[in-house]
Design a protein around this motif. Structure first.
Motif: not given
Lengths: 348, 348
Positions: A141, B68, B70, B83, B87, B187, B206, B208, B233-234, B282, B348
């Motif tokens: 990240k 995470y 976020v 999350l 996740g 999300h 979201s 999630c 996700t990303r 998510e 995230c």
């Protein structure tokens, strides 16, 4: 995702981490290809699935996690990457497990040097090779400038616990001997003296090392003799002994004269008013063993590089349960308490 | 270390994280006792050893990690704790594993509210209960004010892969159907629209959620039909499809008209010039399945809450290997590329 097998362009000195390196897009791929995979690649990581698929050998599984936020990131005797691998390897090994697989989760600050990141990743790869573990899954990240301090690394690890071995901080028995594998305070004081504004001109270096080799040899040579092991990291030997005493509801008595402290470390501690017993170590081992087996364990440890200075520092007593007491050099008794809080922030 | 079984004082609104909470001393114990253990305690965590000792059921082991970061920490439809559990549960489940055990590694900024931390920990406990997993080992570090942005959480997870199930993003076959479990972009746009300075007065929340229940039902009902699963996700559905196409060296063709997007999400995306296919989800699942089994899988998914809006969005083709192409609403063809980098940082 397949990493295209081309020879990646080397990282340039001036290149830095961009927000986009953490976005799961093309630049995330580039970061993998240029910085992580050249050093860490292996059959598991190369697949780049969301999870590694492992065939574990039989036995109970040990599972451990630690996030490393040490500052500075590079310190005398190591860096955050080496620390992150050795630290989690040690957390598995002190439970009697053979560490096998690690995960690595990076949080990078925008603007962090890619060349420094590569040095850290290279150290992780080397540390993993030395400890005989594989980094099999990971995550990166990126956060904006000022949203983290350069780099944080989480490593989690899986190991397999030896058949018949049952180590726990609840296992101490009255009359057990307490063995310490070497000098105390090296890691914490190496960090402390390398911080900006604190220049001791010292040569104190961190003791950062993987303990699984030594632990494995002990368990090979003196099977079933060990009651508990711990690596005295945050809070130092004082915190470790307090945890052991408290968990097992026994007293521990140690002898100040036996505690090995390097002269440079002792000097720095005295100057700063810090008790070396409260300072973190990253390559030391505390062993609780039945008194009758202590000499044999000591002999095994002293034959190894990491245990050269091993010494019996005290024993488990039926007095003052949950409490650690030290016989000082003057013959008086002093309670070794759990430190309240922070003497040296961000030492691991 | 034993946590003394007294009723701990509740956390007060004004109390905040101190550096000493991460130092391994008495205040670290207090944090465990007052904030973490009341919500997370279980037979493994209660031991507070350096590692959890697990008896895993037979089968291949899946191992995954994610940190995470976020921002904001609390967002419409969830928070960083929920999350972090969902996740990593999802990263295990899409590999065909039954998620069992998680680790949790916290990095806390000095001054972060203890009441908010407790809310996050409570959410983690609830999310873990819902997903049927246990948090068995953990770590907490505290860094100074300005050295991280409030709270980062790493979760790593262990699961056991079903006998005979072999899911991998390398398994796609030409003519496979691509199924998407529901609407895209919820999300990412929930995060985006909740950020300071961007007020849409929207009710985007979201998505999630833990996907392991739905995945388990699919694998129960239509065993051996699934070639690959991924949670987009990303980088969104676009990144996921590109990874699948690239890893399997096949082309993927999708149809724009089939992609479900909620009106609010579509509106926000249009306003910001963002393609919903690039926005993170998510609680969504992309499934690649042999064409003959697709309708059956769809039926199973639609019978579940999380798969109510499941739809076939396209198929695997022998044209343009490694590339994802979309038939637009106008009938033209457009390449769906991997995004270069960051449209929405720290989602995230």
């Amino acid at each position: 995702m397949t990493i295209v097998p081309i020879c990646p362009a080397p990282v340039m000195q001036h290149e830095t981490v961009q927000m986009a390196h953490g976005a799961g897009g093309r630049l995330s791929q580039t970061l993998m290809q240029r910085v992580f995979m050249p050093h860490l690649h292996n059959a598991f990581l190369d697949l780049l699935d969301d999870q590694a698929k492992l065939d574990l050998p039989p036995g109970r599984t040990a599972f451990s996690t630690d996030t490393y936020v040490v500052s500075p990131v590079f310190f005398p005797g190591g860096n955050i990457g080496e620390l992150a691998v050795n630290g989690t390897v040690n957390d598995l090994a002190v439970g009697g497990a053979k560490p096998l697989y690690l995960s690595a989760g990076f949080v990078l600050e925008e603007g962090f040097s890619l060349a420094e990141l590569e040095d850290i990743v290279k150290s992780m790869a080397e540390a993993a090779r030395r400890a005989g573990v594989m980094i099999v899954t990971g995550d990166t990240k990126v956060v904006g400038k000022g949203q983290c301090d350069r780099i944080f690394i989480n490593t989690s690890g899986i190991g397999i616990i030896r058949e018949g071995v049952n180590l726990s901080c609840r296992n101490l028995k009255v009359s057990d001997s307490i063995i310490l594998s070497g000098t105390v305070g090296d890691h914490g004081m190496a960090i402390m003296t390398s911080r900006e504004g604190l220049s001791f001109q010292s040569r104190i270096t961190s003791d950062c090392a993987a303990l699984n080799g030594m632990i494995s040899t002990i368990l090979d040579e003196v099977p079933f003799a060990i009651h508990a092991m711990r690596d005295p990291t945050r809070g130092g030997v004082a915190a470790t002994l307090n945890e052991l005493a408290s968990s097992s509801s026994v007293g521990i008595e140690i002898h100040e004269t036996t505690i090995p402290v390097k002269p440079d470390v002792r000097g720095a501690c005295e100057l700063l008013g810090i008790d070396p017993l409260h300072v973190a170590n990253e390559g030391k081992l505390v062993v609780a063993v039945a008194a009758g087996d202590a000499e044999r364990v000591l002999e095994v440890m002293r034959a190894l590089d990491l245990g050269r200075d091993a010494v019996i520092i005290g024993s488990v007593v039926d007095d003052h349960p949950g409490m650690v007491v030290m016989r000082t050099v003057y013959g008086s008794r002093r309670i070794i308490d759990l430190p309240l809080g922070e003497q040296l922030p961000r030492i691991c």
